[in-house]
Scaffold this motif. Structure first.
Motif, PDB file in Angstrom:
ATOM      1  N   ARG A   1      71.980 -13.317  20.599  1.00  0.00           N
ATOM      2  CA  ARG A   1      71.517 -12.324  21.549  1.00  0.00           C
ATOM      3  C   ARG A   1      70.279 -11.791  21.131  1.00  0.00           C
ATOM      4  O   ARG A   1      69.739 -10.667  21.612  1.00  0.00           O
TER       5      ARG A   1
ATOM      6  N   VAL B   1      72.554 -18.533  21.194  1.00  0.00           N
ATOM      7  CA  VAL B   1      72.701 -17.595  22.279  1.00  0.00           C
ATOM      8  C   VAL B   1      73.803 -16.424  21.630  1.00  0.00           C
ATOM      9  O   VAL B   1      73.435 -15.355  22.354  1.00  0.00           O
ATOM     10  N   GLN B   2      74.757 -16.469  20.868  1.00  0.00           N
ATOM     11  CA  GLN B   2      75.579 -15.529  20.423  1.00  0.00           C
ATOM     12  C   GLN B   2      74.783 -14.319  19.534  1.00  0.00           C
ATOM     13  O   GLN B   2      75.048 -13.345  19.572  1.00  0.00           O
TER      14      GLN B   2
ATOM     15  N   THR C   1      68.043 -15.273  26.936  1.00  0.00           N
ATOM     16  CA  THR C   1      68.544 -14.416  27.936  1.00  0.00           C
ATOM     17  C   THR C   1      69.922 -14.921  28.329  1.00  0.00           C
ATOM     18  O   THR C   1      70.583 -14.573  29.542  1.00  0.00           O
ATOM     19  N   TYR C   2      70.431 -16.206  27.776  1.00  0.00           N
ATOM     20  CA  TYR C   2      71.772 -16.814  28.290  1.00  0.00           C
ATOM     21  C   TYR C   2      72.774 -15.809  27.978  1.00  0.00           C
ATOM     22  O   TYR C   2      72.883 -14.947  26.955  1.00  0.00           O
ATOM     23  N   ASP C   3      74.012 -15.734  29.014  1.00  0.00           N
ATOM     24  CA  ASP C   3      75.043 -15.180  28.780  1.00  0.00           C
ATOM     25  C   ASP C   3      75.499 -15.330  27.377  1.00  0.00           C
ATOM     26  O   ASP C   3      75.840 -16.728  27.150  1.00  0.00           O
ATOM     27  N   PRO C   4      75.854 -14.287  26.480  1.00  0.00           N
ATOM     28  CA  PRO C   4      76.723 -14.811  25.182  1.00  0.00           C
ATOM     29  C   PRO C   4      77.947 -15.473  25.221  1.00  0.00           C
ATOM     30  O   PRO C   4      78.404 -16.056  24.320  1.00  0.00           O
ATOM     31  N   ASP C   5      78.510 -15.365  26.071  1.00  0.00           N
ATOM     32  CA  ASP C   5      80.041 -15.814  26.585  1.00  0.00           C
ATOM     33  C   ASP C   5      79.896 -17.431  27.204  1.00  0.00           C
ATOM     34  O   ASP C   5      80.869 -17.672  27.702  1.00  0.00           O
ATOM     35  N   LEU C   6      78.742 -17.864  27.116  1.00  0.00           N
ATOM     36  CA  LEU C   6      78.617 -19.301  27.756  1.00  0.00           C
ATOM     37  C   LEU C   6      79.536 -19.995  27.049  1.00  0.00           C
ATOM     38  O   LEU C   6      79.717 -20.170  25.753  1.00  0.00           O
TER      39      LEU C   6
ATOM     40  N   ASP D   1      79.192 -24.863  30.267  1.00  0.00           N
ATOM     41  CA  ASP D   1      78.111 -24.224  30.869  1.00  0.00           C
ATOM     42  C   ASP D   1      76.947 -24.445  30.134  1.00  0.00           C
ATOM     43  O   ASP D   1      75.619 -24.849  30.761  1.00  0.00           O
TER      44      ASP D   1
ATOM     45  N   HIS E   1      75.092 -22.536  20.906  1.00  0.00           N
ATOM     46  CA  HIS E   1      76.036 -21.354  20.801  1.00  0.00           C
ATOM     47  C   HIS E   1      75.765 -20.145  19.847  1.00  0.00           C
ATOM     48  O   HIS E   1      75.663 -19.246  20.307  1.00  0.00           O
TER      49      HIS E   1
END
Length: 161
Positions: free
Chosen positions: A25, A22-23, A29-34, A38, A19
């Motif tokens: 950024r 990813v947050q 390239t993962y969605d930051p709202d993961l 998921d 988390h």
């Protein structure tokens, strides 16, 4: 530090690392709202892949996942991804995880390891990968939207075995 196979009991310590990375950024390239669900689906590999953790006692310091880069005719080349907890960076954990992944792939007969999207601004990781035998085989200009630097390139890196 020990590197061992991920178990379900590790997820409560692995998820905050995933988390946080990813947050930020700035590397993935993962969605930051993961969501945690998921994130688990993306990060935990099924055979023939493997997910591991780097631990100090019961404390998870980092994690890696590895497996075939592509299915079918591309399955002879491996890939891997690495994440290290912020408070554990700079201690060689990422290097150890990468070396583990390379050994794992070699022992399974892969022809090499390919990284599909290494942010060119992640210079520390690029140096580690190059030291371990990877080379940049191409860069997609402006393919990554960095929160502070704007659009930066994504390197494709390869290490033949």
């Amino acid at each position: 530090m020990e590197i061992r196979e991920f178990t379900d009991a590790d997820w409560p310590q692995v998820w905050p690392i995933v988390h946080e990375v990813v947050q930020a950024r700035d590397t993935y390239t993962y969605d930051p709202d993961l969501s945690a669900d998921d994130g688990r689906e993306i990060w935990i590999e099924s055979p023939p892949g493997l997910t591991v953790v780097a631990v100090d006692g019961d404390h998870v310091l980092g994690t890696a996942k590895m497996g075939p880069n592509r299915p079918g005719p591309g399955s002879h080349v491996s890939t891997a991804s690495f994440m290290v907890a912020a408070d554990a960076r700079g201690r060689g954990i990422g290097s150890a995880l990468c070396a583990y992944a390379l050994d794992w792939a070699r022992s399974r007969g892969y022809a090499g390891m390919q990284f599909n999207a290494v942010t060119e601004s992640n210079t520390g990781a690029v140096k580690v990968y190059e030291r371990l035998g990877f080379r940049i085989v191409g860069t997609v200009p402006g393919a990554f939207e960095h929160p502070a630097l704007g659009r930066v390139g994504l390197h494709v890196m390869y290490c033949p075995f």
